[in-house]
Design a protein around this motif. Structure first.
Motif, PDB file in Angstrom:
ATOM      1  N   VAL A 141     -25.510  16.646 -13.399  1.00 29.39           N
ATOM      2  CA  VAL A 141     -25.145  14.596 -13.345  1.00 29.39           C
ATOM      3  C   VAL A 141     -24.053  14.391 -12.790  1.00 29.39           C
ATOM      4  O   VAL A 141     -23.083  15.103 -12.388  1.00 29.39           O
ATOM      5  CB  VAL A 141     -24.824  14.581 -14.942  1.00 29.39           C
ATOM      6  N   ILE A 142     -23.940  12.975 -12.283  1.00 29.01           N
ATOM      7  CA  ILE A 142     -22.641  12.486 -11.685  1.00 29.01           C
ATOM      8  C   ILE A 142     -22.531  11.549 -12.007  1.00 29.01           C
ATOM      9  O   ILE A 142     -22.626  10.860 -12.733  1.00 29.01           O
ATOM     10  CB  ILE A 142     -23.597  11.907  -9.307  1.00 29.01           C
ATOM     11  N   TRP A 143     -21.117  11.251 -11.057  1.00 28.72           N
ATOM     12  CA  TRP A 143     -20.493   9.891 -11.720  1.00 28.72           C
ATOM     13  C   TRP A 143     -19.353   9.489 -10.064  1.00 28.72           C
ATOM     14  O   TRP A 143     -19.092  10.536  -9.114  1.00 28.72           O
ATOM     15  CB  TRP A 143     -19.377  10.340 -12.429  1.00 28.72           C
ATOM     16  N   THR A 144     -19.236   7.935  -9.806  1.00 31.03           N
ATOM     17  CA  THR A 144     -18.802   7.855  -8.574  1.00 31.03           C
ATOM     18  C   THR A 144     -17.095   7.722  -9.181  1.00 31.03           C
ATOM     19  O   THR A 144     -17.136   8.586 -10.659  1.00 31.03           O
ATOM     20  CB  THR A 144     -18.641   6.367  -8.920  1.00 31.03           C
ATOM     21  N   TYR A 158     -18.517   7.630  -2.697  1.00 34.22           N
ATOM     22  CA  TYR A 158     -18.328   9.442  -3.116  1.00 34.22           C
ATOM     23  C   TYR A 158     -18.074   9.394  -3.960  1.00 34.22           C
ATOM     24  O   TYR A 158     -18.208   8.722  -5.286  1.00 34.22           O
ATOM     25  CB  TYR A 158     -16.514   9.307  -3.110  1.00 34.22           C
ATOM     26  N   TYR A 159     -19.071  10.876  -4.973  1.00 36.42           N
ATOM     27  CA  TYR A 159     -19.709  11.062  -6.126  1.00 36.42           C
ATOM     28  C   TYR A 159     -19.676  12.586  -6.295  1.00 36.42           C
ATOM     29  O   TYR A 159     -19.425  13.016  -5.933  1.00 36.42           O
ATOM     30  CB  TYR A 159     -21.370  11.309  -6.017  1.00 36.42           C
ATOM     31  N   LEU A 160     -19.114  12.428  -7.898  1.00 31.38           N
ATOM     32  CA  LEU A 160     -18.838  13.906  -8.176  1.00 31.38           C
ATOM     33  C   LEU A 160     -20.186  14.391  -9.183  1.00 31.38           C
ATOM     34  O   LEU A 160     -19.881  13.474 -10.268  1.00 31.38           O
ATOM     35  CB  LEU A 160     -17.105  13.895  -8.402  1.00 31.38           C
ATOM     36  N   GLN A 187     -25.568   4.483   4.207  1.00 25.85           N
ATOM     37  CA  GLN A 187     -26.432   6.173   3.838  1.00 25.85           C
ATOM     38  C   GLN A 187     -25.315   7.580   4.973  1.00 25.85           C
ATOM     39  O   GLN A 187     -25.121   8.738   4.216  1.00 25.85           O
ATOM     40  CB  GLN A 187     -27.489   6.799   4.493  1.00 25.85           C
ATOM     41  N   GLU A 188     -24.554   7.012   5.478  1.00 22.91           N
ATOM     42  CA  GLU A 188     -23.636   8.069   6.147  1.00 22.91           C
ATOM     43  C   GLU A 188     -22.891   9.236   5.601  1.00 22.91           C
ATOM     44  O   GLU A 188     -22.105   9.484   5.666  1.00 22.91           O
ATOM     45  CB  GLU A 188     -23.772   8.116   7.854  1.00 22.91           C
ATOM     46  N   LEU A 189     -21.936   7.752   4.969  1.00 22.12           N
ATOM     47  CA  LEU A 189     -21.041   7.794   4.095  1.00 22.12           C
ATOM     48  C   LEU A 189     -21.047   8.353   2.690  1.00 22.12           C
ATOM     49  O   LEU A 189     -20.182   9.211   2.173  1.00 22.12           O
ATOM     50  CB  LEU A 189     -20.061   6.063   3.433  1.00 22.12           C
ATOM     51  N   LEU A 190     -23.115   8.105   2.392  1.00 21.55           N
ATOM     52  CA  LEU A 190     -22.846   8.988   0.494  1.00 21.55           C
ATOM     53  C   LEU A 190     -22.560  10.713   1.012  1.00 21.55           C
ATOM     54  O   LEU A 190     -22.983  10.754   1.587  1.00 21.55           O
ATOM     55  CB  LEU A 190     -23.978   8.655   0.254  1.00 21.55           C
ATOM     56  N   THR A 191     -22.139  11.088   0.416  1.00 21.79           N
ATOM     57  CA  THR A 191     -21.441  12.074  -0.615  1.00 21.79           C
ATOM     58  C   THR A 191     -21.319  12.827  -1.940  1.00 21.79           C
ATOM     59  O   THR A 191     -20.555  11.676  -2.389  1.00 21.79           O
ATOM     60  CB  THR A 191     -20.153  12.555   0.250  1.00 21.79           C
ATOM     61  N   ILE A 192     -22.023  13.695  -2.346  1.00 18.69           N
ATOM     62  CA  ILE A 192     -21.777  14.710  -3.772  1.00 18.69           C
ATOM     63  C   ILE A 192     -21.581  15.991  -3.539  1.00 18.69           C
ATOM     64  O   ILE A 192     -21.413  16.794  -2.608  1.00 18.69           O
ATOM     65  CB  ILE A 192     -23.513  14.049  -4.225  1.00 18.69           C
ATOM     66  N   LEU A 193     -20.320  15.375  -4.119  1.00 15.82           N
ATOM     67  CA  LEU A 193     -19.994  17.163  -4.457  1.00 15.82           C
ATOM     68  C   LEU A 193     -20.151  17.335  -5.823  1.00 15.82           C
ATOM     69  O   LEU A 193     -19.702  17.069  -7.019  1.00 15.82           O
ATOM     70  CB  LEU A 193     -18.304  17.213  -4.688  1.00 15.82           C
TER      71      LEU A 193
END
Length: 213
Positions: free
Chosen positions: A6-9, A63-65, A96-102
C-alpha cells in the motif's frame, strides 16, 4: 491493484492518513528523506545533495512511501513495481523521472543487510531491463559511496527499497554486470552526454575492468 503493498503520498504521511501499524515506519523514512537525502554531506565527495532527485520529487508531490502487507518481500517488490507503473502511466515524461516510491521493510534484520542486499540484487536484473532502478537502504549497508568509498551513502534508519525511473545519469550504477550495462546502452546510447560517455570509457579502460576481463 496489487495488494501486496500500500502506498501514500508524503502529504498523506504528514497528515497521519496512514494505518497505525505502518505510520511510524513511513514517517521515519520521510523524516530521513528530508533530513538526509535532500542535504549536502561533507563526506559525500561531491557538491549538492546526497540524492538530487528527492527534493524535486517532494516538491511536485511525486514522492511516495509504501508498506508491505505480506512478509513475502519478492511479492511486495512485484507489487511495488505494479504500483509504480500504474502511477507512471498518468505522468508526463519529465514527471516520470521524478516519481519515486520507498518501501519500508521493518520486519527485516536491522543488524545485517545481507538479506536485503540479495533481494535487491535479484530484482535489479528485471527492473533495469524494464527501465527502472531499484536501490536498497539499510542501517548497516556497507555499499561504498560513488564519489567517496569511505562514505556509506545507503545507510537509513530502517531497511527499505526505493524505485524510480532509470535515467541517463545512472550509468555508474548499472555497470556492475554486462546485462545491466547492455540494457542501459540499448535505452540511452544515441543520446549519452559527453561526460557520461567519458565515465564509461574510464570504467572500461580501468585496471579493475581489465583484470575482470
Amino acid at each position: 491493484m496489487n495488494s501486496a503493498v500500500v502506498i501514500w503520498t508524503a502529504a498523506q504521511v504528514d497528515d497521519g492518513d496512514v494505518p497505525a501499524e505502518h505510520l511510524p515506519h513511513v514517517r521515519e523514512i520521510l523524516a530521513w528523506s528530508r533530513d538526509y537525502l535532500v542535504t549536502a554531506h561533507p563526506d559525500l565527495g561531491r557538491s549538492g545533495p546526497v540524492c538530487p532527485y528527492t527534493q524535486p520529487s517532494l516538491r511536485k508531490g511525486l514522492y511516495y512511501l509504501a508498506a508491505a502487507t505480506t512478509p513475502d518481500v519478492p511479492a511486495a517488490i512485484e507489487g511495488l513495481r505494479a504500483q509504480y507503473e500504474a502511477l507512471s502511466r498518468t505522468l508526463s515524461p519529465t514527471d516520470q523521472e521524478l516519481l519515486t516510491i520507498l518501501l519500508a521493510l521493518p520486519h527485516l534484520d536491522y543488524a545485517d543487510s545481507a538479506e536485503l542486499d540479495a533481494l535487491q540484487s535479484e530484482a535489479k536484473d528485471e527492473f533495469v531491463a524494464n527501465g527502472l532502478m531499484i536501490g536498497q537502504f539499510h542501517p548497516e549497508c556497507d555499499e561504498p559511496g560513488l564519489w567517496n568509498a569511505h562514505f556509506k551513502a545507503l545507510r537509513a534508519p530502517l531497511p527499505l527499497l526505493a524505485i524510480r525511473k532509470l535515467v541517463v545519469f545512472d550509468l555508474p550504477f548499472v555497470i556492475d554486470t554486462d546485462a545491466h550495462a547492455e540494457s542501459y546502452l540499448e535505452r540511452f546510447a544515441p543520446g549519452i552526454p559527453t561526460r557520461i560517455r567519458d565515465q564509461l570509457v574510464r570504467r572500461v579502460s580501468s585496471p579493475l575492468a581489465t583484470a575482470k576481463g
